[in-house]
Design a protein around this motif. Structure first.
Motif, PDB file in Angstrom:
ATOM      1  N   ASP A 106       0.808  -1.223   0.000  1.00 44.95           N
ATOM      2  CA  ASP A 106       0.000   0.000   0.000  1.00 44.95           C
ATOM      3  C   ASP A 106       0.840   1.272   0.000  1.00 44.95           C
ATOM      4  O   ASP A 106       0.359   2.345   0.340  1.00 44.95           O
ATOM      5  CB  ASP A 106      -0.976   0.033   1.193  1.00 44.95           C
ATOM      6  CG  ASP A 106      -1.955  -1.119   1.137  1.00 44.95           C
ATOM      7  OD1 ASP A 106      -2.305  -1.536   0.019  1.00 44.95           O
ATOM      8  OD2 ASP A 106      -2.356  -1.609   2.202  1.00 44.95           O
ATOM      9  N   TYR A 125       3.079   6.996   1.744  1.00 44.87           N
ATOM     10  CA  TYR A 125       2.160   6.074   2.407  1.00 44.87           C
ATOM     11  C   TYR A 125       1.235   6.855   3.329  1.00 44.87           C
ATOM     12  O   TYR A 125       1.439   8.062   3.544  1.00 44.87           O
ATOM     13  CB  TYR A 125       2.929   5.005   3.198  1.00 44.87           C
ATOM     14  CG  TYR A 125       3.925   5.572   4.182  1.00 44.87           C
ATOM     15  CD1 TYR A 125       3.605   5.701   5.527  1.00 44.87           C
ATOM     16  CD2 TYR A 125       5.184   5.994   3.769  1.00 44.87           C
ATOM     17  CE1 TYR A 125       4.502   6.238   6.435  1.00 44.87           C
ATOM     18  CE2 TYR A 125       6.093   6.522   4.670  1.00 44.87           C
ATOM     19  CZ  TYR A 125       5.756   6.638   5.992  1.00 44.87           C
ATOM     20  OH  TYR A 125       6.644   7.168   6.887  1.00 44.87           O
ATOM     21  N   GLU A 126       0.236   6.190   3.860  1.00 41.67           N
ATOM     22  CA  GLU A 126      -0.718   6.855   4.754  1.00 41.67           C
ATOM     23  C   GLU A 126      -0.677   6.239   6.141  1.00 41.67           C
ATOM     24  O   GLU A 126      -0.601   5.018   6.280  1.00 41.67           O
ATOM     25  CB  GLU A 126      -2.139   6.757   4.196  1.00 41.67           C
ATOM     26  CG  GLU A 126      -2.335   7.626   2.980  1.00 41.67           C
ATOM     27  CD  GLU A 126      -3.787   7.821   2.620  1.00 41.67           C
ATOM     28  OE1 GLU A 126      -4.658   7.668   3.506  1.00 41.67           O
ATOM     29  OE2 GLU A 126      -4.039   8.143   1.454  1.00 41.67           O
ATOM     30  N   GLN A 128      -2.943   6.948   9.681  1.00 40.37           N
ATOM     31  CA  GLN A 128      -4.042   7.660  10.333  1.00 40.37           C
ATOM     32  C   GLN A 128      -4.548   8.822   9.479  1.00 40.37           C
ATOM     33  O   GLN A 128      -4.602   9.968   9.909  1.00 40.37           O
ATOM     34  CB  GLN A 128      -3.611   8.149  11.711  1.00 40.37           C
ATOM     35  CG  GLN A 128      -3.216   7.020  12.639  1.00 40.37           C
ATOM     36  CD  GLN A 128      -2.652   7.514  13.944  1.00 40.37           C
ATOM     37  OE1 GLN A 128      -2.384   8.701  14.114  1.00 40.37           O
ATOM     38  NE2 GLN A 128      -2.453   6.600  14.876  1.00 40.37           N
ATOM     39  N   ASP A 129      -4.902   8.513   8.240  1.00 41.29           N
ATOM     40  CA  ASP A 129      -5.466   9.482   7.290  1.00 41.29           C
ATOM     41  C   ASP A 129      -4.520  10.626   6.947  1.00 41.29           C
ATOM     42  O   ASP A 129      -4.952  11.662   6.440  1.00 41.29           O
ATOM     43  CB  ASP A 129      -6.796  10.041   7.804  1.00 41.29           C
ATOM     44  CG  ASP A 129      -7.855   8.961   7.925  1.00 41.29           C
ATOM     45  OD1 ASP A 129      -7.825   8.025   7.106  1.00 41.29           O
ATOM     46  OD2 ASP A 129      -8.701   9.062   8.832  1.00 41.29           O
ATOM     47  N   GLU A 130      -3.237  10.472   7.217  1.00 39.77           N
ATOM     48  CA  GLU A 130      -2.245  11.485   6.847  1.00 39.77           C
ATOM     49  C   GLU A 130      -1.308  10.872   5.810  1.00 39.77           C
ATOM     50  O   GLU A 130      -0.808   9.768   5.986  1.00 39.77           O
ATOM     51  CB  GLU A 130      -1.441  11.925   8.076  1.00 39.77           C
ATOM     52  CG  GLU A 130      -0.415  12.976   7.755  1.00 39.77           C
ATOM     53  CD  GLU A 130       0.417  13.375   8.974  1.00 39.77           C
ATOM     54  OE1 GLU A 130       1.344  14.171   8.799  1.00 39.77           O
ATOM     55  OE2 GLU A 130       0.145  12.880  10.091  1.00 39.77           O
ATOM     56  N   THR A 131      -1.105  11.593   4.707  1.00 37.84           N
ATOM     57  CA  THR A 131      -0.193  11.134   3.667  1.00 37.84           C
ATOM     58  C   THR A 131       1.212  11.608   3.992  1.00 37.84           C
ATOM     59  O   THR A 131       1.432  12.791   4.234  1.00 37.84           O
ATOM     60  CB  THR A 131      -0.629  11.652   2.284  1.00 37.84           C
ATOM     61  OG1 THR A 131      -1.953  11.180   2.012  1.00 37.84           O
ATOM     62  CG2 THR A 131       0.312  11.161   1.196  1.00 37.84           C
TER      63      THR A 131
END
Length: 142
Positions: A106, A125-126, A128-131
């Motif tokens: 991913d 990568y991500e 906790q909804d952070e890129t």
């Protein structure tokens, strides 16, 4: 007119023979990334260096034609340890590589530079909804 047809036919044949198939190009590109690699440098988007050259433990990637694996190491009591739970194996069908982009676990790895013994890539990568995008440098290991 007959000479024109012959010249055009030779031109078409020459173009067809000089084109490399996508399968061959992908196979050749894959050979560059196959191997065992350790992360020797990890720099964040902000320029913060997380892995310094004198770091005792390096995370590792093991890439074959059949699968790709990642193993995270950490220092503990002057040893480099890893948890078997951190030894991720992904079958060949779960990763792709086209010579410029490696997609694995991913994560997106955009190749900056690849040589026989080093890879430099941006790893996006991500969490906790952070890129997050880091720049990693890897060296080939035996």
């Amino acid at each position: 007119m007959n000479l024109f047809k012959k010249v055009m036919m030779l031109l078409v044949i020459g173009i067809c023979l000089s084109c490399e198939s996508d399968d061959d190009a992908t196979s050749n590109a894959l050979q560059n990334i196959i191997g065992n690699w350790e992360v020797i440098s990890l720099v964040s988007e902000e320029g913060e260096e997380f892995i310094e050259p004198n770091e005792p433990c390096f995370d590792k990637y093991f890439i074959t034609e059949e699968d790709a694996r990642y193993l995270e190491f950490f220092p503990f009591n002057d040893e480099c340890l890893s948890a078997e739970d951190d030894f991720f194996t992904y079958p060949r069908l779960s990763y792709t590589y086209d010579g410029t982009t490696f997609i694995f676990d991913d994560g997106l790895f955009q190749i900056i530079e690849i040589t026989e013994n080093t890879i430099k890539w941006f790893h996006t990568y991500e969490i906790q909804d952070e890129t997050i995008t880091d720049m990693e440098t890897l060296r080939r290991i035996q």
